[in-house]
Design a protein around this motif. Structure first.
Motif, PDB file in Angstrom:
ATOM      1  N   LYS A  34      -0.864   2.017  -9.982  1.00  0.00           N
ATOM      2  CA  LYS A  34      -2.058   2.043  -9.310  1.00  0.00           C
ATOM      3  C   LYS A  34      -2.977   3.209  -9.444  1.00  0.00           C
ATOM      4  CE  LYS A  34      -2.564   0.419  -5.083  1.00  0.00           C
ATOM      5  NZ  LYS A  34      -3.646  -1.016  -4.976  1.00  0.00           N
ATOM      6  N   ARG A  42      -2.476   5.442  -6.982  1.00  0.00           N
ATOM      7  CA  ARG A  42      -2.669   5.461  -5.793  1.00  0.00           C
ATOM      8  C   ARG A  42      -2.413   6.759  -5.164  1.00  0.00           C
ATOM      9  NH1 ARG A  42      -2.421   0.940  -1.689  1.00  0.00           N
ATOM     10  NH2 ARG A  42      -1.324   1.591   0.171  1.00  0.00           N
ATOM     11  N   PRO A  86       0.757   4.772   2.376  1.00  0.00           N
ATOM     12  CA  PRO A  86       1.877   4.179   2.426  1.00  0.00           C
ATOM     13  C   PRO A  86       1.946   2.722   2.061  1.00  0.00           C
ATOM     14  CG  PRO A  86       1.310   4.327   4.736  1.00  0.00           C
ATOM     15  CD  PRO A  86       0.387   5.078   3.787  1.00  0.00           C
ATOM     16  N   LEU A  87       2.955   2.144   1.581  1.00  0.00           N
ATOM     17  CA  LEU A  87       2.866   0.522   1.080  1.00  0.00           C
ATOM     18  C   LEU A  87       3.257  -0.359   2.469  1.00  0.00           C
ATOM     19  CD1 LEU A  87       5.079   1.193  -2.148  1.00  0.00           C
ATOM     20  CD2 LEU A  87       2.480   1.202  -1.877  1.00  0.00           C
ATOM     21  N   LEU A 106       5.888   8.787   6.423  1.00  0.00           N
ATOM     22  CA  LEU A 106       5.494   8.642   7.674  1.00  0.00           C
ATOM     23  C   LEU A 106       6.890   8.188   8.472  1.00  0.00           C
ATOM     24  CD1 LEU A 106       2.125   6.724   7.535  1.00  0.00           C
ATOM     25  CD2 LEU A 106       2.468   9.317   8.191  1.00  0.00           C
ATOM     26  N   THR A 155       6.947   5.839  10.117  1.00  0.00           N
ATOM     27  CA  THR A 155       6.582   4.282  10.571  1.00  0.00           C
ATOM     28  C   THR A 155       6.982   3.338   9.233  1.00  0.00           C
ATOM     29  OG1 THR A 155       4.357   4.757  10.362  1.00  0.00           O
ATOM     30  CG2 THR A 155       5.370   4.737  12.532  1.00  0.00           C
ATOM     31  N   ALA A 157       5.208  -0.361   7.620  1.00  0.00           N
ATOM     32  CA  ALA A 157       4.359  -1.622   7.767  1.00  0.00           C
ATOM     33  C   ALA A 157       5.046  -2.780   7.295  1.00  0.00           C
ATOM     34  CB  ALA A 157       3.225  -1.242   7.284  1.00  0.00           C
ATOM     35  N   ALA A 186       4.593  -4.230  -1.209  1.00  0.00           N
ATOM     36  CA  ALA A 186       3.363  -4.610  -2.259  1.00  0.00           C
ATOM     37  C   ALA A 186       2.084  -4.084  -1.558  1.00  0.00           C
ATOM     38  CB  ALA A 186       3.640  -6.144  -2.376  1.00  0.00           C
ATOM     39  N   PRO A 187       1.416  -3.179  -2.367  1.00  0.00           N
ATOM     40  CA  PRO A 187      -0.117  -2.965  -1.963  1.00  0.00           C
ATOM     41  C   PRO A 187      -0.689  -3.830  -2.865  1.00  0.00           C
ATOM     42  CG  PRO A 187       0.906  -1.472  -3.687  1.00  0.00           C
ATOM     43  CD  PRO A 187       1.864  -2.376  -3.580  1.00  0.00           C
ATOM     44  N   SER A 188      -2.045  -4.006  -2.558  1.00  0.00           N
ATOM     45  CA  SER A 188      -2.875  -4.835  -3.449  1.00  0.00           C
ATOM     46  C   SER A 188      -2.617  -4.383  -4.840  1.00  0.00           C
ATOM     47  CB  SER A 188      -4.384  -4.694  -3.109  1.00  0.00           C
ATOM     48  OG  SER A 188      -4.633  -3.418  -2.938  1.00  0.00           O
ATOM     49  N   GLU A 218      -7.402  -8.548   2.576  1.00  0.00           N
ATOM     50  CA  GLU A 218      -5.995  -7.935   2.751  1.00  0.00           C
ATOM     51  C   GLU A 218      -5.889  -8.187   4.307  1.00  0.00           C
ATOM     52  OE1 GLU A 218      -8.527  -6.229   1.822  1.00  0.00           O
ATOM     53  OE2 GLU A 218      -8.290  -4.907  -0.192  1.00  0.00           O
ATOM     54  N   VAL A 247      -4.122  -5.165   9.938  1.00  0.00           N
ATOM     55  CA  VAL A 247      -3.171  -4.073  10.038  1.00  0.00           C
ATOM     56  C   VAL A 247      -2.989  -3.775  11.461  1.00  0.00           C
ATOM     57  CG1 VAL A 247      -2.189  -2.039   9.546  1.00  0.00           C
ATOM     58  CG2 VAL A 247      -3.133  -3.388   7.672  1.00  0.00           C
ATOM     59  N   LEU A 261      -5.861  -1.083  12.903  1.00  0.00           N
ATOM     60  CA  LEU A 261      -6.206  -0.287  12.144  1.00  0.00           C
ATOM     61  C   LEU A 261      -7.007  -0.767  10.927  1.00  0.00           C
ATOM     62  CD1 LEU A 261      -2.858   1.468  11.524  1.00  0.00           C
ATOM     63  CD2 LEU A 261      -4.751   2.133  13.152  1.00  0.00           C
ATOM     64  N   ARG A 262      -6.693  -2.269  10.572  1.00  0.00           N
ATOM     65  CA  ARG A 262      -7.834  -2.672   9.357  1.00  0.00           C
ATOM     66  C   ARG A 262      -7.788  -4.291  10.014  1.00  0.00           C
ATOM     67  NH1 ARG A 262      -5.280  -3.121   3.572  1.00  0.00           N
ATOM     68  NH2 ARG A 262      -3.776  -4.872   4.417  1.00  0.00           N
TER      69      ARG A 262
END
Ligand code: AMP
Ligand code: MG
Length: 350
Positions: free
Chosen positions: A57, A59, A64-65, A116, A118, A120, A142-144, A181, A184, A199-200
């Motif tokens: 990506k 990225r 993070p993913l 991190l 944490t 997701a 899996a990110p976009s 997306e 979040v 957050l999103r």
């Protein structure tokens, strides 16, 4: 840079799903359809496989993913604690476009969480995504599935446009039904009795979150927009995201003033290829090329159409797109949030 190879285009039938799962178990990257946008999947429990996502990506390493699961039993091993609000949100909105952030367990590789403490986690509702996770028999990071910074992909063709030669395969599951997306939310404050933090914004709306989990605090970055005045300038490229090559400027105002403003700007900028990134109803009033993203009073249609419209601006060689401003209610908040970033926070009042 990894060696280039041909990217397979797989169908979403049993054979395509089995092949995708086989590739994922072999630490390969596979583009998969979800209800939000196409994801770039890798084995989430294999740090080497997950690290390849960042290379493919482009990225930043500190982003993070999201880990995708198909059943609730996969959730507990990934996190250290499951607060009551997380369970309530899962009961209400999983499977669906909601991602929850919680303290991560030792099973989640550092690469997935970008260091991190944490992780997701999301349970998608798309039947093909679920079938692939089940067949791979492991959670998938899996990110976009776009190149970092470009608009998220909502079709398999978008994934190939960005990722051909960089990933093993993409599974074609048709266009995504949500189109932006996932929502979040950070659940870690609830471990100390605090509120859920958005957050999103995404397909699960703030009122929906509040119905299941009580008070929701909206992170300032979600609605951080500049001045109510005539022209708000960009806070910098650092925050530009989800963006086409074309310059995007958001135009606030009723349909008449919007169209009059865009028509005037086109006259004033004869040397630039100007277009309107508009709603279907705006077209009759506009004297410039129109790239439409949904209907004015239908935020879900806007969410479905936005990223494809951004890609069409570039395919059409547009230099500057004046975007009709979406409302911020419901899923509109997600549409507004993405458009704001594509415009690098540039808003004008018509
Ligand atoms: P993408 O999958 O490309 O849409 O990006 C995933 C989004 O989730 C990004 O905005 C990440 O920064 C965010 N995210 C993923 N994991 C975490 C985490 N542990 N803490 C905070 N944000 C996260
Ligand atoms: Mg993304």
């Amino acid at each position: 840079m990894e060696e280039r190879k041909q990217t397979l285009l797989l169908g979403s039938d049993a054979e395509g799903i089995a092949q995708a799962a086989r590739l994922l178990r072999e630490s390969e990257l596979v583009g998969i359809p979800t209800e939000t946008v196409y994801g770039l999947a890798a084995d989430a429990l294999n740090g080497t496989a997950a690290a390849r996502i960042f290379a493919a990506k482009g990225r930043p390493q500190d982003n993070p993913l999201i880990v995708h699961i198909a059943s609730l039993s996969e959730w507990e091993p990934l996190v250290r604690e499951l607060p009551a609000q997380a369970v309530r949100l899962a009961e209400a909105y999983w499977p669906g476009p909601l991602t929850m952030i919680l303290p991560r367990s030792g099973r989640v590789p550092e690469a997935v969480s970008a260091g991190l403490p944490t992780v997701a986690v999301r349970m998608p509702s798309h039947p093909v995504a679920r079938a692939i996770i089940e067949a791979a028999d492991r959670p998938l990071a899996a990110p976009s599935a776009n190149r970092s910074g470009s608009p998220s992909p909502t079709t398999a063709a978008h994934v190939l446009a960005d990722m051909e030669g960089r990933i093993a395969a993409v599974v074609d599951g048709g266009p995504c039904s949500v189109g932006v997306e996932s929502t979040v939310v950070d659940l870690t404050p609830t471990l100390q009795g605090g509120p859920v933090r958005l957050l999103r914004p995404g397909g699960i709306t703030v009122p929906q979150l509040e119905a299941a989990a009580g008070t929701v605090v909206i992170d300032p970055a979600v609605t951080d927009r500049l001045a109510e005045g005539a022209v708000a300038s960009s806070p910098g490229m650092k925050y530009k995201h989800y963006a086409p090559q074309a310059q995007v400027i958001i135009v606030r105002g009723d349909p008449e003033h919007y169209a009059a403003y865009v028509n005037r700007r086109a006259q004033e900028e004869p040397d630039r290829h100007v277009a309107a990134l508009c709603f279907e109803e705006d077209r009759p009033r506009l004297q410039v090329p129109c790239v439409m993203y949904g209907r004015r009073d239908d935020p879900s249609s806007q969410a479905r159409g936005l990223f494809d419209a951004m890609r069409r601006l570039d395919a059409d060689g547009i230099d500057v797109a004046y975007a009709a401003c979406p409302g911020q209610g419901g899923v509109g908040l997600a549409v507004y949030n993405r458009l704001l970033r594509a415009a690098a926070f540039t808003i004008v009042d018509a």
